[in-house]
Design a protein around this motif. Structure first.
Motif, short mmCIF file in Angstrom:
data_model
loop_
_atom_site.label_atom_id
_atom_site.label_comp_id
_atom_site.label_asym_id
_atom_site.label_seq_id
_atom_site.Cartn_x
_atom_site.Cartn_y
_atom_site.Cartn_z
N GLN A 252 0.79 -1.28 0.11
CA GLN A 252 0.05 -0.07 0.13
C GLN A 252 0.91 1.27 -0.02
O GLN A 252 1.78 1.27 0.90
CB GLN A 252 -1.05 -0.04 1.25
N PRO A 253 0.65 2.16 -0.99
CA PRO A 253 1.46 3.29 -0.91
C PRO A 253 1.32 4.21 0.30
O PRO A 253 0.10 4.34 0.76
CB PRO A 253 1.14 4.09 -2.34
N LEU A 254 2.37 4.82 0.88
CA LEU A 254 2.32 5.67 1.79
C LEU A 254 1.78 6.91 1.79
O LEU A 254 1.23 7.74 2.55
CB LEU A 254 3.72 5.67 2.44
N ALA A 255 1.96 7.50 0.50
CA ALA A 255 1.38 8.82 0.17
C ALA A 255 -0.15 8.61 -0.11
O ALA A 255 -0.67 7.84 -0.65
CB ALA A 255 1.91 9.27 -1.47
N ALA A 256 -0.63 9.64 0.15
CA ALA A 256 -2.26 9.78 0.18
C ALA A 256 -2.72 10.38 -1.39
O ALA A 256 -3.07 11.34 -1.60
CB ALA A 256 -2.92 10.75 1.19
N LEU A 257 -2.56 9.16 -2.18
CA LEU A 257 -2.83 9.77 -3.69
C LEU A 257 -4.18 10.04 -3.83
O LEU A 257 -4.40 10.71 -5.07
CB LEU A 257 -2.40 8.17 -4.40
#
Length: 293
Positions: A252-257
């Motif tokens: 899961q990407p850490l950035a809030a895309l």
């Protein structure tokens, strides 16, 4: 000749009678006071009844004036409440933007690298493409391949630039891949976009690779595109099926895309040095061997 009718009471008699009655009333004034009070007590209810119409009119006029005044005050207070509510909403919006900017400035990026805060102007409307448009372009020194991060981790890289804007391809796009390594054991992998904003895929991972759920993935620096050490994603699932040649690993990407508003454009240190070297260099001058402190 005698008159037919006899004369009435003479004027002298009338005057004498009036004087006598006046003297009697003057003498009996104090004695008639209880009688006057009794008559006044009897007639007081009639006075109250006679004053009722006037009192009703005064009360009605006062009630109408008070109601109109309250209505005006209510409208004025409602208008002030709306104005204060709108101002409070703007203050809340400014507070949220301030928090986002503070989070960006405090993000885990290298302090010695140049960075510029950019605002998202447009989000891709195509569900099969993941990109955003920023309000900085070639005039700000933005270049193709430039890494972009938010307060939590890597967001993507610049793929197109114009004079005033730039397009950033997100790491979740199916055409995007980024070299990563596991911080726990330095295993090097490649994180590929899946077309989902909250999911990345680690492809061609051997079943014997030491991976665990919760492992942190950071940029490895390979490929010379993303500087080393920036947070990218966290492993969410590891499946090892005997019927498959490779393990299935998702992160899961850490950035809030899905809710990015402000991003950081990062200039790598090597790029900064290349931009800084030709400032005072002359065509025929030999390079200096000393390093400035």
């Amino acid at each position: 000749m005698k008159p037919i009718f006899a004369r009435g009471i003479s004027n002298q008699f009338r005057l004498t009678l009036a004087i006598i009655l006046s003297v009697i009333l003057l003498v009996a004034n104090d004695r008639l006071e209880p009688v006057r009070q009794s008559i006044s007590s009897v007639l007081s209810p009639l006075q109250y009844v006679a004053n009722i119409p006037g009192a009703v009119l005064d009360w009605s006029a006062e009630s109408i004036a008070t109601r109109n005044m309250l209505a005006k005050q209510n409208k004025q207070l409602l208008r002030q409440q709306l104005l204060m509510s709108e101002r409070l909403q703007r203050f809340e919006h400014l507070r949220q933007e301030n928090d986002r900017l503070r989070a960006l400035l405090g993000s885990p990026v290298h302090m010695d690298s140049k960075k510029v805060v950019a605002e998202v102007m447009e989000v891709a409307s195509d569900p099969f493409r993941h990109y955003v448009v920023l309000n900085h372009g070639a005039r700000s020194g933005v270049f193709v391949g430039q890494p972009v991060v938010d307060a939590h981790g890597v967001v993507g890289q610049v793929v197109e630039i114009s004079e005033l804007t730039s397009r950033v391809l997100l790491i979740s796009d199916v055409t995007h891949a980024i070299p990563v390594r596991v911080t726990r054991n330095d295993v090097r992998l490649v994180a590929q976009g899946t077309g989902e904003l909250d999911e990345l895929e680690l492809r061609h991972v051997a079943k014997s690779t030491d991976l665990r759920v919760g492992d942190l993935l950071v940029s490895s620096g390979l490929g010379m595109r993303f500087p080393e050490g920036y947070p990218v994603a966290r492993i969410m699932k590891v499946e090892r099926d005997d019927g498959q040649s490779y393990a299935t690993v998702t992160a899961q990407p850490l950035a809030a895309l899905d809710r990015i508003r402000y991003l950081l454009l990062i200039w790598p240190e090597t790029n900064q040095q290349e931009q800084a070297e030709p400032v005072e260099a002359e065509p025929d001058a030999e390079p200096k061997t000393e390093e400035t402190p």
